[in-house]
Design an enzyme around this catalytic site. Structure first.
Site, mmCIF file in Angstrom:
data_model
loop_
_atom_site.group_PDB
_atom_site.id
_atom_site.type_symbol
_atom_site.label_atom_id
_atom_site.label_comp_id
_atom_site.label_asym_id
_atom_site.label_seq_id
_atom_site.Cartn_x
_atom_site.Cartn_y
_atom_site.Cartn_z
ATOM 1 N N LYS A 151 4.696 -4.044 -4.145
ATOM 2 C CA LYS A 151 5.667 -5.210 -4.038
ATOM 3 C C LYS A 151 5.872 -5.210 -5.497
ATOM 4 C CE LYS A 151 5.126 -7.112 0.607
ATOM 5 N NZ LYS A 151 5.092 -7.698 1.717
ATOM 6 N N LYS A 171 12.266 3.053 7.076
ATOM 7 C CA LYS A 171 11.796 2.736 8.333
ATOM 8 C C LYS A 171 12.826 1.551 8.497
ATOM 9 C CE LYS A 171 8.124 -0.031 9.331
ATOM 10 N NZ LYS A 171 6.716 -0.886 8.952
ATOM 11 N N LYS A 213 13.986 -5.350 7.370
ATOM 12 C CA LYS A 213 15.046 -6.529 7.431
ATOM 13 C C LYS A 213 15.223 -7.161 5.874
ATOM 14 C CE LYS A 213 10.719 -9.141 6.513
ATOM 15 N NZ LYS A 213 9.319 -9.705 7.791
#
Ligand code: TRP
Length: 338
Positions: free
Chosen positions: A117, A201, A204
Protein backbone atom coordinates in the site's frame (compact mmCIF):
# COMPACT_ATOMS: atom_id res chain seq x y z
CA UNK A 1 -7.16 -20.60 31.72
CA UNK A 2 -9.11 -21.00 28.57
CA UNK A 3 -10.90 -18.12 27.02
CA UNK A 4 -14.54 -18.13 26.08
CA UNK A 5 -15.12 -18.54 22.36
CA UNK A 6 -15.95 -15.27 20.67
CA UNK A 7 -15.89 -14.28 17.01
CA UNK A 8 -14.91 -10.81 15.86
CA UNK A 9 -14.58 -9.58 12.32
CA UNK A 10 -14.78 -6.36 10.39
CA UNK A 11 -14.79 -4.72 7.00
CA UNK A 12 -13.51 -1.36 5.93
CA UNK A 13 -16.01 1.22 4.76
CA UNK A 14 -14.25 2.26 1.59
CA UNK A 15 -16.08 2.45 -1.72
CA UNK A 16 -18.77 -0.09 -2.47
CA UNK A 17 -19.07 -3.70 -1.45
CA UNK A 18 -19.04 -6.44 -4.05
CA UNK A 19 -19.78 -10.13 -4.54
CA UNK A 20 -16.34 -11.06 -3.22
CA UNK A 21 -17.12 -9.38 0.12
CA UNK A 22 -20.42 -11.22 0.28
CA UNK A 23 -19.21 -14.71 -0.67
CA UNK A 24 -15.78 -14.40 0.91
CA UNK A 25 -16.84 -12.90 4.21
CA UNK A 26 -20.41 -11.98 4.98
CA UNK A 27 -22.02 -15.28 3.99
CA UNK A 28 -19.67 -17.08 6.37
CA UNK A 29 -20.23 -14.64 9.20
CA UNK A 30 -23.94 -15.30 8.98
CA UNK A 31 -23.30 -19.01 9.46
CA UNK A 32 -20.91 -18.44 12.37
CA UNK A 33 -23.65 -16.73 14.35
CA UNK A 34 -25.14 -20.18 14.93
CA UNK A 35 -21.89 -21.56 16.28
CA UNK A 36 -20.48 -18.90 18.61
CA UNK A 37 -21.25 -15.43 19.94
CA UNK A 38 -20.14 -12.88 17.35
CA UNK A 39 -19.31 -9.19 17.09
CA UNK A 40 -19.16 -7.42 13.73
CA UNK A 41 -17.40 -4.13 13.37
CA UNK A 42 -17.31 -1.52 10.60
CA UNK A 43 -13.70 -0.37 10.81
CA UNK A 44 -14.04 3.33 10.12
CA UNK A 45 -10.82 4.08 12.01
CA UNK A 46 -8.94 1.83 9.61
CA UNK A 47 -10.67 3.51 6.67
CA UNK A 48 -8.95 6.85 7.34
CA UNK A 49 -5.59 5.19 6.68
CA UNK A 50 -6.62 4.97 3.00
CA UNK A 51 -6.94 7.88 0.59
CA UNK A 52 -10.51 6.81 -0.18
CA UNK A 53 -11.54 7.31 3.45
CA UNK A 54 -9.42 10.27 4.48
CA UNK A 55 -10.48 13.91 4.26
CA UNK A 56 -13.94 13.00 2.96
CA UNK A 57 -16.18 12.86 5.99
CA UNK A 58 -19.52 12.67 4.17
CA UNK A 59 -18.27 9.81 2.03
CA UNK A 60 -16.90 7.95 5.06
CA UNK A 61 -20.22 8.31 6.88
CA UNK A 62 -22.15 7.13 3.83
CA UNK A 63 -19.87 4.18 3.36
CA UNK A 64 -20.02 3.20 7.03
CA UNK A 65 -23.80 3.07 6.81
CA UNK A 66 -23.62 1.11 3.58
CA UNK A 67 -21.39 -1.55 5.11
CA UNK A 68 -23.63 -1.77 8.18
CA UNK A 69 -26.65 -2.10 5.88
CA UNK A 70 -24.89 -4.90 3.99
CA UNK A 71 -24.21 -6.77 7.24
CA UNK A 72 -27.87 -6.56 8.20
CA UNK A 73 -29.28 -7.25 4.73
CA UNK A 74 -26.82 -10.13 4.27
CA UNK A 75 -28.19 -11.87 7.34
CA UNK A 76 -26.25 -10.70 10.39
CA UNK A 77 -28.83 -10.42 13.14
CA UNK A 78 -27.95 -7.36 15.21
CA UNK A 79 -29.98 -8.65 18.16
CA UNK A 80 -27.69 -11.65 18.45
CA UNK A 81 -24.48 -10.20 17.01
CA UNK A 82 -23.78 -6.56 17.79
CA UNK A 83 -22.96 -4.45 14.74
CA UNK A 84 -21.05 -1.26 15.46
CA UNK A 85 -18.51 1.13 14.05
CA UNK A 86 -15.08 1.20 15.62
CA UNK A 87 -15.11 4.97 16.08
CA UNK A 88 -17.93 4.65 18.61
CA UNK A 89 -15.95 2.34 20.88
CA UNK A 90 -13.02 4.36 22.26
CA UNK A 91 -11.43 1.26 23.81
CA UNK A 92 -10.14 0.22 20.36
CA UNK A 93 -7.97 3.30 20.17
CA UNK A 94 -6.91 3.05 23.80
CA UNK A 95 -5.72 -0.52 23.49
CA UNK A 96 -4.07 0.26 20.16
CA UNK A 97 -1.84 2.80 21.93
CA UNK A 98 -0.72 0.27 24.50
CA UNK A 99 -0.10 -2.23 21.70
CA UNK A 100 1.95 0.35 19.80
CA UNK A 101 4.31 0.13 22.73
CA UNK A 102 4.27 -3.69 22.74
CA UNK A 103 4.83 -4.27 19.01
CA UNK A 104 8.36 -3.87 17.63
CA UNK A 105 9.30 -1.89 14.56
CA UNK A 106 10.90 -5.01 13.14
CA UNK A 107 7.59 -6.82 13.28
CA UNK A 108 5.74 -4.08 11.46
CA UNK A 109 8.51 -3.72 8.90
CA UNK A 110 7.69 -7.24 7.74
CA UNK A 111 4.03 -6.50 6.96
CA UNK A 112 3.52 -7.12 3.26
CA UNK A 113 0.27 -5.18 3.05
CA UNK A 114 1.98 -2.01 4.23
CA UNK A 115 4.73 -2.51 1.65
CA UNK A 116 2.13 -2.92 -1.09
CA UNK A 117 0.00 0.00 0.00
CA UNK A 118 2.80 2.44 0.69
CA UNK A 119 4.52 1.66 -2.62
CA UNK A 120 7.81 3.28 -3.52
CA UNK A 121 7.48 6.25 -1.20
CA UNK A 122 7.28 4.83 2.29
CA UNK A 123 8.18 8.17 3.84
CA UNK A 124 5.00 9.70 2.43
CA UNK A 125 2.70 7.05 3.90
CA UNK A 126 0.80 8.00 7.04
CA UNK A 127 1.89 6.67 10.40
CA UNK A 128 -1.65 5.32 10.71
CA UNK A 129 -1.18 3.11 7.66
CA UNK A 130 2.00 1.73 9.21
CA UNK A 131 0.39 0.95 12.52
CA UNK A 132 -2.85 -0.34 10.94
CA UNK A 133 -2.16 -3.96 11.99
CA UNK A 134 -1.66 -2.86 15.60
CA UNK A 135 -5.13 -1.29 15.62
CA UNK A 136 -6.46 -4.52 14.10
CA UNK A 137 -4.89 -6.48 16.96
CA UNK A 138 -6.63 -4.13 19.40
CA UNK A 139 -9.99 -4.62 17.60
CA UNK A 140 -9.74 -8.31 18.30
CA UNK A 141 -8.11 -8.42 21.71
CA UNK A 142 -10.10 -5.64 23.35
CA UNK A 143 -12.90 -8.25 23.43
CA UNK A 144 -10.55 -11.21 23.99
CA UNK A 145 -11.98 -12.61 20.76
CA UNK A 146 -10.74 -16.10 19.96
CA UNK A 147 -11.87 -16.60 16.35
CA UNK A 148 -11.39 -14.17 13.51
CA UNK A 149 -12.89 -14.90 10.09
CA UNK A 150 -10.61 -13.27 7.53
CA UNK A 151 -9.36 -13.74 3.99
CA UNK A 152 -5.95 -15.24 3.20
CA UNK A 153 -4.48 -11.73 2.82
CA UNK A 154 -5.09 -10.95 6.51
CA UNK A 155 -3.29 -13.99 7.91
CA UNK A 156 -0.08 -12.08 8.50
CA UNK A 157 -1.94 -9.41 10.46
CA UNK A 158 -3.45 -12.10 12.62
CA UNK A 159 -0.01 -13.59 13.28
CA UNK A 160 1.02 -10.14 14.48
CA UNK A 161 -2.01 -9.98 16.80
CA UNK A 162 -0.94 -13.31 18.28
CA UNK A 163 2.62 -12.07 18.76
CA UNK A 164 1.40 -8.88 20.43
CA UNK A 165 -0.90 -10.85 22.75
CA UNK A 166 1.92 -13.21 23.74
CA UNK A 167 4.42 -10.40 24.33
CA UNK A 168 1.95 -8.41 26.43
CA UNK A 169 1.16 -11.50 28.54
CA UNK A 170 4.85 -12.18 28.96
CA UNK A 171 6.16 -8.65 29.57
CA UNK A 172 3.52 -7.81 32.15
CA UNK A 173 3.67 -11.22 33.81
CA UNK A 174 0.03 -12.03 33.11
CA UNK A 175 -0.01 -15.40 31.35
CA UNK A 176 -3.31 -16.01 29.57
CA UNK A 177 -4.41 -12.40 29.92
CA UNK A 178 -5.06 -12.26 26.18
CA UNK A 179 -6.00 -15.34 24.14
CA UNK A 180 -4.20 -16.35 20.95
CA UNK A 181 -6.85 -15.44 18.37
CA UNK A 182 -7.21 -17.90 15.52
CA UNK A 183 -7.84 -16.99 11.93
CA UNK A 184 -10.84 -18.74 10.41
CA UNK A 185 -10.02 -18.78 6.74
CA UNK A 186 -13.36 -18.82 5.09
CA UNK A 187 -14.68 -21.50 2.68
CA UNK A 188 -15.01 -22.17 -0.99
CA UNK A 189 -16.20 -18.77 -2.07
CA UNK A 190 -13.27 -16.99 -0.48
CA UNK A 191 -11.40 -16.21 -3.64
CA UNK A 192 -13.80 -14.48 -5.95
CA UNK A 193 -11.79 -13.24 -8.90
CA UNK A 194 -12.28 -10.37 -11.33
CA UNK A 195 -14.79 -10.99 -14.13
CA UNK A 196 -12.30 -9.44 -16.55
CA UNK A 197 -9.21 -11.38 -15.46
CA UNK A 198 -9.48 -14.67 -13.60
CA UNK A 199 -6.02 -14.28 -12.11
CA UNK A 200 -6.83 -11.07 -10.18
CA UNK A 201 -9.00 -10.79 -7.09
CA UNK A 202 -12.38 -9.09 -7.50
CA UNK A 203 -11.60 -5.70 -6.04
CA UNK A 204 -13.28 -2.45 -5.24
CA UNK A 205 -10.24 -0.62 -6.54
CA UNK A 206 -10.26 -2.18 -10.04
CA UNK A 207 -10.89 0.65 -12.48
CA UNK A 208 -13.27 -1.47 -14.58
CA UNK A 209 -16.70 -1.64 -12.96
CA UNK A 210 -17.42 -4.64 -15.21
CA UNK A 211 -14.79 -6.57 -13.26
CA UNK A 212 -17.03 -6.83 -10.22
CA UNK A 213 -20.63 -7.21 -9.14
CA UNK A 214 -21.43 -4.53 -6.60
CA UNK A 215 -23.98 -5.12 -3.88
CA UNK A 216 -25.68 -1.99 -5.15
CA UNK A 217 -26.03 -3.23 -8.77
CA UNK A 218 -29.54 -3.88 -10.03
CA UNK A 219 -30.66 -7.10 -11.73
CA UNK A 220 -29.97 -5.83 -15.26
CA UNK A 221 -26.46 -4.71 -14.40
CA UNK A 222 -25.68 -8.03 -12.74
CA UNK A 223 -26.91 -10.03 -15.74
CA UNK A 224 -25.05 -7.76 -18.14
CA UNK A 225 -21.74 -8.04 -16.27
CA UNK A 226 -21.99 -11.82 -16.16
CA UNK A 227 -22.80 -11.94 -19.87
CA UNK A 228 -19.69 -9.88 -20.59
CA UNK A 229 -17.44 -11.81 -18.22
CA UNK A 230 -14.24 -13.01 -19.83
CA UNK A 231 -14.11 -16.71 -20.73
CA UNK A 232 -12.00 -18.97 -22.91
CA UNK A 233 -13.10 -20.49 -26.23
CA UNK A 234 -13.60 -24.04 -24.90
CA UNK A 235 -16.80 -25.58 -23.58
CA UNK A 236 -17.17 -26.04 -19.85
CA UNK A 237 -15.01 -28.82 -18.45
CA UNK A 238 -16.25 -32.28 -17.51
CA UNK A 239 -15.38 -33.97 -14.21
CA UNK A 240 -12.13 -35.40 -15.59
CA UNK A 241 -10.98 -32.31 -17.47
CA UNK A 242 -8.29 -29.98 -16.26
CA UNK A 243 -9.24 -26.58 -14.88
CA UNK A 244 -5.61 -25.53 -14.61
CA UNK A 245 -4.87 -22.70 -17.01
CA UNK A 246 -8.57 -21.77 -17.19
CA UNK A 247 -8.86 -19.22 -14.39
CA UNK A 248 -12.00 -17.55 -15.78
CA UNK A 249 -13.88 -20.85 -16.09
CA UNK A 250 -12.76 -21.78 -12.60
CA UNK A 251 -13.88 -18.46 -11.16
CA UNK A 252 -17.37 -18.63 -12.68
CA UNK A 253 -17.78 -22.22 -11.50
CA UNK A 254 -16.65 -21.23 -7.99
CA UNK A 255 -19.10 -18.34 -7.90
CA UNK A 256 -21.92 -20.62 -9.03
CA UNK A 257 -21.02 -23.25 -6.41
CA UNK A 258 -20.81 -20.70 -3.60
CA UNK A 259 -24.10 -19.02 -4.51
CA UNK A 260 -25.89 -22.35 -4.93
CA UNK A 261 -24.30 -23.78 -1.75
CA UNK A 262 -23.12 -26.77 -3.74
CA UNK A 263 -19.81 -28.55 -4.22
CA UNK A 264 -17.97 -27.34 -7.27
CA UNK A 265 -17.76 -30.94 -8.50
CA UNK A 266 -21.52 -31.10 -8.60
CA UNK A 267 -21.71 -27.89 -10.63
CA UNK A 268 -19.10 -29.26 -13.04
CA UNK A 269 -21.13 -32.44 -13.54
CA UNK A 270 -24.29 -30.43 -14.15
CA UNK A 271 -22.73 -28.17 -16.81
CA UNK A 272 -20.10 -30.50 -18.30
CA UNK A 273 -19.47 -29.84 -21.97
CA UNK A 274 -21.99 -27.01 -22.26
CA UNK A 275 -21.06 -23.71 -23.80
CA UNK A 276 -20.45 -20.64 -21.73
CA UNK A 277 -23.51 -18.76 -22.91
CA UNK A 278 -25.83 -21.40 -21.44
CA UNK A 279 -23.87 -21.48 -18.20
CA UNK A 280 -23.69 -17.72 -17.95
CA UNK A 281 -27.43 -17.32 -18.22
CA UNK A 282 -27.92 -19.87 -15.43
CA UNK A 283 -25.29 -18.06 -13.38
CA UNK A 284 -26.90 -14.67 -14.02
CA UNK A 285 -30.30 -15.99 -12.89
CA UNK A 286 -28.78 -17.52 -9.77
CA UNK A 287 -26.78 -14.40 -8.89
CA UNK A 288 -29.78 -12.14 -9.30
CA UNK A 289 -31.98 -14.52 -7.27
CA UNK A 290 -29.45 -14.62 -4.43
CA UNK A 291 -28.44 -10.97 -4.39
CA UNK A 292 -31.74 -9.30 -5.15
CA UNK A 293 -33.27 -9.78 -1.68
CA UNK A 294 -30.06 -8.46 -0.14
CA UNK A 295 -29.71 -5.42 -2.35
CA UNK A 296 -33.39 -4.61 -1.96
CA UNK A 297 -33.07 -4.70 1.82
CA UNK A 298 -29.90 -2.59 1.63
CA UNK A 299 -31.71 0.06 -0.39
CA UNK A 300 -34.57 0.04 2.11
CA UNK A 301 -32.20 0.46 5.04
CA UNK A 302 -30.15 3.16 3.37
CA UNK A 303 -33.30 5.17 2.73
CA UNK A 304 -33.58 5.55 6.51
CA UNK A 305 -30.12 6.25 7.92
CA UNK A 306 -31.59 6.88 11.37
CA UNK A 307 -32.47 3.21 11.67
CA UNK A 308 -28.92 2.14 10.77
CA UNK A 309 -27.47 4.68 13.18
CA UNK A 310 -29.63 3.23 15.95
CA UNK A 311 -28.33 -0.26 15.22
CA UNK A 312 -24.75 1.03 15.34
CA UNK A 313 -25.30 2.92 18.59
CA UNK A 314 -26.94 -0.06 20.23
CA UNK A 315 -24.17 -2.35 18.95
CA UNK A 316 -21.52 0.03 20.27
CA UNK A 317 -23.12 -0.02 23.72
CA UNK A 318 -23.10 -3.81 23.78
CA UNK A 319 -19.52 -3.89 22.52
CA UNK A 320 -18.41 -1.41 25.16
CA UNK A 321 -20.03 -3.49 27.88
CA UNK A 322 -17.50 -6.19 26.96
CA UNK A 323 -14.53 -3.95 26.19
CA UNK A 324 -14.60 -1.52 29.13
CA UNK A 325 -13.91 -4.04 31.92
CA UNK A 326 -11.13 -5.64 29.84
CA UNK A 327 -9.60 -2.23 29.13
CA UNK A 328 -9.77 -1.40 32.85
CA UNK A 329 -7.82 -4.58 33.56
CA UNK A 330 -5.30 -3.62 30.90
CA UNK A 331 -4.82 -0.20 32.50
CA UNK A 332 -4.30 -1.70 35.93
CA UNK A 333 -1.93 -4.29 34.52
CA UNK A 334 0.13 -1.59 32.81
CA UNK A 335 0.12 0.58 35.94
CA UNK A 336 -2.20 3.40 34.92
CA UNK A 337 -4.24 4.87 37.79
CA UNK A 338 -7.93 4.51 36.99
N1 TRP B 1 -7.83 -5.51 7.92
C1 TRP B 1 -9.09 -6.16 7.65
C2 TRP B 1 -9.31 -6.23 6.16
O1 TRP B 1 -8.86 -5.40 5.43
C3 TRP B 1 -10.22 -5.40 8.29
C4 TRP B 1 -10.16 -5.48 9.77
C5 TRP B 1 -9.83 -4.49 10.62
C6 TRP B 1 -10.43 -6.63 10.53
N2 TRP B 1 -9.90 -4.92 11.90
C7 TRP B 1 -10.25 -6.23 11.90
C8 TRP B 1 -10.80 -7.94 10.23
C9 TRP B 1 -10.42 -7.14 12.92
C10 TRP B 1 -10.96 -8.83 11.26
C11 TRP B 1 -10.77 -8.44 12.62
O2 TRP B 1 -9.97 -7.14 5.71
Amino acid sequence: MSHKQLVLSGMQPTNTLHLGNYLGALKNWVKMQDQMPCLFCVVDMHAITADAGYGQPAELTRSTREVAAAYIAGGVDPKRSPIFNQGQVPEHGELAWVFNCVARLGWLDRMTQFKEKSGKHKERASVGLYTYPVLMAADILVYRATHVPVGEDQKQHLELARDIAAKFNNDFGVPDFFPQPEPVITGSGTRVMSLRDGSKKMSKSDESDNSRINLTDDADMIADKIRRAKTDPHPLPGPKDELAGRPEAENLLNIYAALADQDRDKVIIDFAGQNFSTFKSALADLTVARLEPITREMRRLLADPAEIDRVLKDGAQKARAIATPIMDEVKKTVGFII
